[in-house]
Write a protein that holds these residues in place. Structure first.
Motif, PDB file in Angstrom:
ATOM      1  N   ASN A   2       5.656 -17.521   2.462  1.00  0.00           N
ATOM      2  CA  ASN A   2       5.109 -16.464   3.141  1.00  0.00           C
ATOM      3  C   ASN A   2       4.369 -15.277   2.249  1.00  0.00           C
ATOM      4  OD1 ASN A   2       5.881 -17.389   5.635  1.00  0.00           O
ATOM      5  ND2 ASN A   2       7.948 -16.635   5.125  1.00  0.00           N
ATOM      6  N   SER A   3       3.381 -14.883   2.735  1.00  0.00           N
ATOM      7  CA  SER A   3       2.828 -13.616   1.870  1.00  0.00           C
ATOM      8  C   SER A   3       3.670 -12.499   2.100  1.00  0.00           C
ATOM      9  CB  SER A   3       1.294 -13.564   2.330  1.00  0.00           C
ATOM     10  OG  SER A   3       0.509 -12.627   1.187  1.00  0.00           O
ATOM     11  N   TRP A   4       3.202 -11.234   1.594  1.00  0.00           N
ATOM     12  CA  TRP A   4       4.110  -9.944   2.134  1.00  0.00           C
ATOM     13  C   TRP A   4       3.397  -9.214   3.208  1.00  0.00           C
ATOM     14  CZ3 TRP A   4       2.124 -11.092  -2.845  1.00  0.00           C
ATOM     15  CH2 TRP A   4       0.801 -10.267  -3.034  1.00  0.00           C
ATOM     16  N   SER A   5       3.986  -8.145   3.697  1.00  0.00           N
ATOM     17  CA  SER A   5       3.414  -7.633   4.800  1.00  0.00           C
ATOM     18  C   SER A   5       2.111  -7.093   4.609  1.00  0.00           C
ATOM     19  CB  SER A   5       4.364  -6.657   5.400  1.00  0.00           C
ATOM     20  OG  SER A   5       5.106  -6.133   4.671  1.00  0.00           O
ATOM     21  N   THR A  53       8.603  -8.336 -11.156  1.00  0.00           N
ATOM     22  CA  THR A  53       7.331  -7.649 -11.475  1.00  0.00           C
ATOM     23  C   THR A  53       7.564  -6.388 -12.477  1.00  0.00           C
ATOM     24  OG1 THR A  53       6.983  -7.555  -9.063  1.00  0.00           O
ATOM     25  CG2 THR A  53       5.244  -6.941 -10.188  1.00  0.00           C
ATOM     26  N   HIS A  54       6.898  -6.740 -13.622  1.00  0.00           N
ATOM     27  CA  HIS A  54       6.956  -5.670 -14.571  1.00  0.00           C
ATOM     28  C   HIS A  54       5.601  -4.908 -14.639  1.00  0.00           C
ATOM     29  CE1 HIS A  54       4.647  -7.747 -17.383  1.00  0.00           C
ATOM     30  NE2 HIS A  54       5.343  -8.859 -17.750  1.00  0.00           N
ATOM     31  N   LEU A 112      11.740 -10.194  -4.850  1.00  0.00           N
ATOM     32  CA  LEU A 112      11.742  -8.820  -5.615  1.00  0.00           C
ATOM     33  C   LEU A 112       9.958  -8.663  -5.582  1.00  0.00           C
ATOM     34  CD1 LEU A 112      14.079  -8.722  -8.446  1.00  0.00           C
ATOM     35  CD2 LEU A 112      13.591  -7.288  -6.642  1.00  0.00           C
ATOM     36  N   PHE A 113       9.246  -9.632  -5.959  1.00  0.00           N
ATOM     37  CA  PHE A 113       7.847  -9.306  -6.307  1.00  0.00           C
ATOM     38  C   PHE A 113       7.154  -8.774  -4.837  1.00  0.00           C
ATOM     39  CE2 PHE A 113       3.349 -11.085  -6.141  1.00  0.00           C
ATOM     40  CZ  PHE A 113       2.800 -10.557  -7.084  1.00  0.00           C
ATOM     41  N   MET A 117       4.967  -5.418  -4.329  1.00  0.00           N
ATOM     42  CA  MET A 117       3.655  -5.283  -4.016  1.00  0.00           C
ATOM     43  C   MET A 117       3.640  -4.579  -2.807  1.00  0.00           C
ATOM     44  SD  MET A 117       1.673  -7.116  -5.915  1.00  0.00           S
ATOM     45  CE  MET A 117       2.771  -6.468  -7.206  1.00  0.00           C
ATOM     46  N   VAL A 118       4.493  -4.469  -1.908  1.00  0.00           N
ATOM     47  CA  VAL A 118       4.614  -3.905  -0.648  1.00  0.00           C
ATOM     48  C   VAL A 118       4.611  -2.382  -0.927  1.00  0.00           C
ATOM     49  CG1 VAL A 118       5.634  -3.115   1.670  1.00  0.00           C
ATOM     50  CG2 VAL A 118       5.398  -5.667   1.029  1.00  0.00           C
ATOM     51  N   ALA A 119       5.611  -1.967  -1.840  1.00  0.00           N
ATOM     52  CA  ALA A 119       5.700  -0.698  -2.232  1.00  0.00           C
ATOM     53  C   ALA A 119       4.599  -0.003  -2.776  1.00  0.00           C
ATOM     54  CB  ALA A 119       7.031  -0.469  -3.213  1.00  0.00           C
ATOM     55  N   LEU A 120       3.998  -0.830  -3.772  1.00  0.00           N
ATOM     56  CA  LEU A 120       2.602  -0.422  -4.302  1.00  0.00           C
ATOM     57  C   LEU A 120       1.468  -0.512  -3.298  1.00  0.00           C
ATOM     58  CD1 LEU A 120       3.301  -2.161  -7.544  1.00  0.00           C
ATOM     59  CD2 LEU A 120       3.377   0.421  -7.129  1.00  0.00           C
ATOM     60  N   ARG A 121       1.380  -0.859  -2.201  1.00  0.00           N
ATOM     61  CA  ARG A 121       0.541  -1.021  -1.160  1.00  0.00           C
ATOM     62  C   ARG A 121      -0.698  -1.792  -1.537  1.00  0.00           C
ATOM     63  NH1 ARG A 121      -1.935   2.654   1.323  1.00  0.00           N
ATOM     64  NH2 ARG A 121      -1.256   2.151   3.307  1.00  0.00           N
ATOM     65  N   VAL A 122      -0.157  -3.036  -2.098  1.00  0.00           N
ATOM     66  CA  VAL A 122      -1.332  -3.820  -2.567  1.00  0.00           C
ATOM     67  C   VAL A 122      -1.571  -4.852  -1.411  1.00  0.00           C
ATOM     68  CG1 VAL A 122      -1.623  -6.092  -3.913  1.00  0.00           C
ATOM     69  CG2 VAL A 122      -0.572  -4.189  -4.950  1.00  0.00           C
ATOM     70  N   ILE A 123      -2.537  -5.220  -0.986  1.00  0.00           N
ATOM     71  CA  ILE A 123      -3.178  -6.027   0.228  1.00  0.00           C
ATOM     72  C   ILE A 123      -2.805  -7.419   0.161  1.00  0.00           C
ATOM     73  CG2 ILE A 123      -5.093  -6.814   1.480  1.00  0.00           C
ATOM     74  CD1 ILE A 123      -6.612  -4.351   0.936  1.00  0.00           C
ATOM     75  N   PRO A 124      -1.832  -8.013   0.869  1.00  0.00           N
ATOM     76  CA  PRO A 124      -1.390  -9.372   0.549  1.00  0.00           C
ATOM     77  C   PRO A 124      -2.504 -10.177   0.454  1.00  0.00           C
ATOM     78  CG  PRO A 124      -0.900  -8.957   2.789  1.00  0.00           C
ATOM     79  CD  PRO A 124      -1.635  -7.557   2.199  1.00  0.00           C
ATOM     80  N   PRO A 125      -2.126 -11.583  -0.202  1.00  0.00           N
ATOM     81  CA  PRO A 125      -3.351 -12.571  -0.147  1.00  0.00           C
ATOM     82  C   PRO A 125      -3.189 -13.163   1.203  1.00  0.00           C
ATOM     83  CG  PRO A 125      -1.362 -13.206  -1.676  1.00  0.00           C
ATOM     84  CD  PRO A 125      -1.238 -11.831  -1.130  1.00  0.00           C
ATOM     85  N   ALA A 126      -4.212 -13.650   1.828  1.00  0.00           N
ATOM     86  CA  ALA A 126      -4.679 -14.553   2.940  1.00  0.00           C
ATOM     87  C   ALA A 126      -3.598 -15.966   2.762  1.00  0.00           C
ATOM     88  CB  ALA A 126      -5.824 -14.830   3.312  1.00  0.00           C
TER      89      ALA A 126
END
Ligand code: 5CA
Ligand code: ZN
Length: 413
Positions: A2-5, A53-54, A112-113, A117-126
């Motif tokens: 699963n990708s992230w939201s 994630t560092h 955790l990663f 990514m959600v916290a940093l508002r990174v668009i998830p991969p398809a």
């Protein structure tokens, strides 16, 4: 996997077309215009999940998020694919060191990663694809390479012969001596007996005692590192016959230029006769205390720990964007506190009932990003607008600016 939201992105109102995106391309060693298209294909190398994630990882994924956002804001679609190296030597070594099951370690770190990514508002991969789930694709890819006579055995392992690609070395621009040194530093085995050339890379590793292995037509074993990304990219980005290159953008940190991205490009070229990517984009390394931040050195600052300590993820985003993505740079408390101070000035300005004119600022931000992701210039423009607003300038549209900060820079302030 699963990708992230997903992330909501507001529509951008600029009053005109966005300038064409220009990006640094490692292969041509130049800043190249990305051809305007309705649909892009982008592959970015994902984490090896043995340490969460560092800030180095975060900086790299933020960079490709800026590309993703800009291309979408220009009206195109982006098929974005990322892998997870969820089986590899470093993951197994860490699991043994810590006395945990490698699968549990990987799952915990991937979770955790995703949270980071959600916290940093990174668009998830398809498509977010693990090496383990990609094993059938890897087997297919090795067979395709074998049909081009570029695969040979060493004991019961299989190797890819790099000299089958006439372009080998053309994307990374290193001497054979440099390639050999870096290869052995980054997981390669230049001096293994039985290899045809020291730089040939492992594509299928037969099962070792006390290590996992998967049944396949290649024997019981696991994928080599590079073929994992080649196979995933070619499958999930579904290249078109009509395009000159297989995909538009291949990305990752500069530590992947050689051997990883050279090997992926060489394998894809031998398999298809085509160049893998139109642009090979590489981010500089984030360091701490004068050294590259890396899992093997252990000098890590984790996004999740900063966020748990109450740091606003937008401040992390701002801090990482305050320097140019291609430059190797150091993280420090000062970098973070400078970002926090700057953000508080911008937030104050955004809350004013009258704000300085925004149309030109929106153009400046778009132009800065189109110019090889010049985030320091975009940030400087936002700061100077904030100052003008605080000095009483008015007539701007704060909603237009908020939408631009979000759509292009991923900032919700
Ligand atoms: N799984 C492979 C790629 S297939 C891998 O390199 N994993 S990683 O966890 O080591 O790195 C994940 C991504 O972060 C890669 O794109 C890598 O180039 C990048 N990266 C690693 N360390 C840093 C750093 N200190 N600064 C910037 N980017 C980094
Ligand atoms: Zn990769």
């Amino acid at each position: 996997m699963n990708s992230w939201s997903s992330v909501d992105i507001p529509a951008l109102v600029t009053g005109g077309e966005l300038p064409a995106l220009r990006l640094s391309d490692t292969a041509s060693q130049s800043v190249k215009a990305v051809e305007k298209k309705a649909a892009y294909r982008m592959y970015v190398c994902g984490i090896t999940p043995y340490d969460s994630t560092h800030l180095g990882h975060a900086a790299t994924y933020l960079t490709f998020d800026l590309i993703n956002r800009y291309l979408r804001a220009s009206g195109s679609t982006v098929n974005y694919v990322q892998n997870i190296t969820d089986i590899d030597d470093p993951l197994l070594e860490r699991a043994i060191r810590d006395g945990v099951d490698w699968k549990d370690l990987a799952h915990q770190q991937i979770d955790l990663f995703r949270g980071d990514m959600v916290a940093l508002r990174v668009i998830p991969p398809a498509h977010y694809i693990g090496a383990v789930e990609a094993i059938p694709l890897v087997v297919e890819a090795v067979n395709a390479l074998a049909s081009q006579e570029s695969i040979y055995p060493v004991d019961s392992d299989l190797y890819f012969a790099v000299n089958k690609d006439p372009q080998f070395g053309k994307r990374s621009h290193l001497s054979t001596k440099e390639m050999t040194t870096i290869f052995s530093e980054r997981g390669g085995d230049p001096s293994r007996a039985g290899k045809q050339s020291p730089l040939d890379c492992l594509v299928w590793m037969s099962q070792r005692p006390n290590e996992p292995g998967w049944e396949s037509s290649l024997g019981v074993g696991r994928p080599g590192w590079h073929i994992e990304c080649t196979a995933i990219a070619l499958k999930y980005l579904a290249p078109l016959d009509t395009e000159v290159t297989l995909i538009d953008i291949q990305g990752g940190g500069s530590d992947l230029i050689f051997p990883h991205h050279e090997m992926c490009a060489a394998q894809a070229h031998v398999m298809t006769g085509k160049e893998l990517a139109g642009s090979y984009v590489h981010t500089g390394m984030i360091g701490l205390d004068g050294e590259k931040m890396s899992k093997s050195k252990g000098n890590l600052v984790f996004v999740s720990r900063l966020v748990a300590a109450g740091v606003d993820p937008m401040a992390i985003r701002w801090a990482l964007m305050s320097t140019h993505y291609r430059v190797d740079r150091m993280w420090s408390d000062d970098v973070l506190s400078k970002a926090q101070n700057e953000i508080s000035v911008v937030e104050k300005a955004l809350k004013m009932s009258d704000v300085a004119p925004t149309a030109q600022l929106v153009q400046q931000i778009a132009e800065a990003i189109s110019n090889d992701l010049d985030t320091p210039a975009a940030i400087a423009a936002v700061l100077s607008w904030s100052q003008e607003t605080m000095n009483g300038s008015n007539g701007g549209d704060v909603t237009q600016l908020r939408n631009t900060l979000d759509a292009l820079l991923g900032l919700t302030l």
